[in-house]
Write an enzyme that holds these catalytic residues in place. Structure first.
Site, mmCIF file in Angstrom:
data_model
loop_
_atom_site.group_PDB
_atom_site.id
_atom_site.type_symbol
_atom_site.label_atom_id
_atom_site.label_comp_id
_atom_site.label_asym_id
_atom_site.label_seq_id
_atom_site.Cartn_x
_atom_site.Cartn_y
_atom_site.Cartn_z
ATOM 1 N N HIS A 65 0.835 -1.198 0.000
ATOM 2 C CA HIS A 65 0.000 0.000 0.000
ATOM 3 C C HIS A 65 0.866 1.242 0.000
ATOM 4 C CE1 HIS A 65 0.880 -0.892 4.234
ATOM 5 N NE2 HIS A 65 0.801 0.417 4.453
ATOM 6 N N CYS A 179 1.809 3.861 11.959
ATOM 7 C CA CYS A 179 2.778 3.416 10.966
ATOM 8 C C CYS A 179 3.061 4.569 10.015
ATOM 9 C CB CYS A 179 2.271 2.187 10.206
ATOM 10 S SG CYS A 179 0.845 2.506 9.141
#
Length: 663
Positions: A65, A179
């Site tokens: 991603h 993240c």
């Protein structure tokens, strides 16, 4: 979610053998649907995210991603592989691959939907239904939430009663997950922790600091918490809120892969009475998340490099501002400007010399912070905020005893190590509240001051003086060899750790400037300018050897190279490293050697051609840069000409890697 996934974005027979091929296969479906405008540009962004941390998860899941300027709207593509594809998960290949694409400026609503998907991936019933899906439309409906995946007893059946429901006092945990992109791992870790909390019969509340924004935990929940879990790959925001509680501090993948272990660990720490002060590492062997939020199994060499780079990264702005102001002072007022009286007492608005003295004195003060900031933030990289005070104190002592740049390096490491050692000592509960404010700064400053003044300071100062004398005496072959080495280092990774080591060595010499250290600074900057200038020249001379996007990047590389921004060559190195990097290193070595041989000097730590008036032997300096640029460009053209020709259709569908705007 239905707008993000459709049947034509699903491949139930994904035949790719590698994660790169899988990402390309799924991305091609996004291109066909008009969701991605530049296939290779998007894949470059996916690869850059993958390089930060593998996206494979336990349970056979891969979630490549990224955010990308080449994405028109949030999109999800799904592939199912019979053979499995290695995405770096500990338990083996992934058979379920989700390619998540978010625009660079995706709104919170879309990102919230993607975060919900990330949470669903932790549900075995959801992934089981995807493995059993018989058509792309069925899989797309499952992912979009149009069909529900439920077990025979419903999703809540497996969870037993909580401790509170049985009348027991529950163990309360608060957690933070985050993240780098804030799209997937942030929410998957939260979901995993929440489910593990239910299984362990604890009350667990998660603050997700992701792309969809974050809401701070209620202060009452924080106050009642018995323990804290940080599962993060970027710094925790407002970390001081969690002070004084047992804390487990790990990377976000640990939150996804082993949530039950983290809960057990924090309960064990609470039972032993191990409380953590603000910023204190919960795991003494793990580097601070400020500079490294990876798993705690890194070698000491990797940790040391990251600690040192922490100090260097915070030091560079002081070096740049101070060094350029000093250089401008010399340029306007001549070499005697350092003898000018304080501008606080003698300043004439209409005299150039007064303005020159002002710049010189401001620059001198800014530059004076170089060693303390270096030491302070090395300690910060090791021990977070408690390391700042002893680090700055040690750096100031290094200046006092003339230990210079080397003294700052050692002082920072000593300060960080001292703080980590103090934090391991068990102390009475009554003192825990004042540990980060009084006890740690006091004790660590005493220890660092004692060591720097009376034990290791003088030997380091002697070594620094020897290095200074060696640089002062550099001439002939020795100077040329050093120039070659520095040139190779500057061009090896184009702004990476090796490049920064060479740059830090040169900048450190400016702290105690002499003829030799000024030559080193000149050689380092000249070599760092070569790679982007060479790529710009090569794309101009032999444009047919480069893709359309590379030719466009070549135009920008002229300016980036002239500004001493080595990263301007990264798009070319990323696309063809085996040809570009060796060619760049060869040109950098030539330029570094010639700069040293011509005895060029430089007092400014940055600026490229814009500080040419501040360079000693400027015409020969420019000649050295031109020579290295021609060598690199020639080698790139030669190496690219020798490879198999690229079909025009492929050449025009190419990577557009974002070019950095600052070194």
């Amino acid at each position: 979610m239905s707008s993000m996934i459709a049947a034509d974005l699903v491949d139930l027979d994904l035949s790719a053998a590698t994660k790169e091929a899988a990402a390309r296969s799924l991305a091609e479906r996004m291109v066909a649907r008009g969701r991605v405008t530049d296939l290779d540009g998007f894949l470059a962004d996916v690869a850059a995210r993958e390089a930060q941390m593998p996206t494979g998860l336990d349970g056979g899941i891969g979630i490549p991603h990224c955010r990308s300027a080449h994405v028109t709207e949030p999109t999800l593509a799904f592939g199912r592989s019979a053979a499995g594809i290695d995405f770096g998960a500990p338990d083996g290949p992934a058979d379920l691959v989700f390619l998540i694409a978010a625009p660079a400026g995706a709104d919170d609503a879309h990102l919230t939907i993607l975060s919900a998907l990330a949470r669903h991936l932790m549900d075995p019933e959801f992934t089981g239904a995807l493995r059993a899906a018989t058509s792309p439309a069925e899989a797309a409906a499952l992912i979009a939430g149009e069909e529900q995946a439920k077990g025979p007893e419903g999703p809540e059946a497996a969870a037993g009663p909580t401790a509170a429901e049985e009348g027991e006092a529950p163990f309360r945990i608060v957690a933070v997950t985050s993240c780098p992109t804030g799209i997937a791992h942030t929410y998957m870790a939260a979901e995993a922790l929440e489910k593990a909390g239910q299984a362990a019969r604890v009350e667990l509340v998660v603050e997700t600091q992701g792309s969809a924004g974050f809401t701070r935990l209620d202060p009452a929940i924080l106050a009642a918490a018995d323990g804290v879990i940080f599962a993060h790959d970027v710094p925790v925001r407002d970390k001081e809120r969690f002070a004084g509680k047992p804390t487990v501090d790990v990377g976000v993948k640990a939150g996804v892969n082993r949530p039950a272990e983290l809960i057990a660990e924090v309960r064990d720490k609470a039972a032993r009475g191990e409380l953590t002060a603000p910023g204190s590492p919960a795991d003494a062997g793990r580097p601070t998340p400020v500079e490294n939020a990876g798993e705690p199994d890194e070698g000491y060499g990797t940790k040391l490099r990251k600690w040192l780079m922490s100090g260097v990264s915070y030091m560079v702005p002081f070096v740049a501002a101070g060094g350029l102001l000093i250089a401008l002072g010399f340029a306007l007022g001549g070499w005697d400007i350092n003898k000018a009286p304080s501008v606080a007492e003698h300043f004439a608005w209409g005299q150039v010399d007064s303005w020159a003295a002002l710049m010189f004195q401001i620059g001198g003060l800014a530059f004076g912070f170089l060693v303390p900031v270096l030491a302070g933030y090395i300690a910060y990289g090791m021990a977070d905020r408690p390391g700042l005070v002893p680090g700055f104190v040690g750096g100031a002592i290094a200046l006092t005893i003339n230990a210079g740049f080397l003294g700052g390096l050692v002082a920072g490491l000593v300060a960080g190590g001292t703080v980590l050692a103090i934090q391991k000592v068990r102390i009475p509960a009554a003192l825990r509240g004042i540990m980060p404010v009084v006890v740690i700064p006091l004790l660590s400053s005493i220890v660092v001051g004692f060591l720097m003044f009376l034990v290791i300071g003088k030997p380091i100062a002697s070594l620094q003086n020897a290095l200074t004398d060696w640089l002062s005496g550099l001439s002939g072959a020795n100077a040329v060899i050093l120039g070659v080495i520095l040139g190779l280092m500057m061009c090896f990774d184009l702004g990476g750790p090796v490049n920064k080591v060479a740059y830090a060595f040169a900048v450190g010499g400016l702290a105690t400037p002499n003829e030799g250290s000024l030559k080193v600074m000149a050689a380092v900057m000249a070599a760092g300018m070569v790679p982007p200038l060479a790529m710009a020249l090569a794309t101009t001379v032999r444009g047919r050897l480069f893709t359309k996007t590379e030719r466009e990047n070549g135009k920008a590389a002229w300016v980036l190279g002239a500004s001493f921004i080595s990263e301007g060559a990264i798009p070319f190195a990323a696309a063809d490293p085996l040809r570009v990097i060796p060619a760049a290193m060869a040109g950098g070595a030539v330029t570094g050697a010639l700069s040293m041989a011509f005895e060029c000097t430089l007092r400014a730590p940055h600026g490229g051609v814009f500080v040419i008036p501040l360079i000693g032997n400027p015409l020969l300096y420019l000649l050295a840069i031109v020579a290295g640029t021609v060598v690199s460009a020639s080698l790139v053209i030669l190496l690219k000409s020798a490879r198999k020709p690229v079909p025009p259709a492929v050449a025009e569908t190419t990577t557009e890697v974002k070019v950095p705007v600052a070194a």
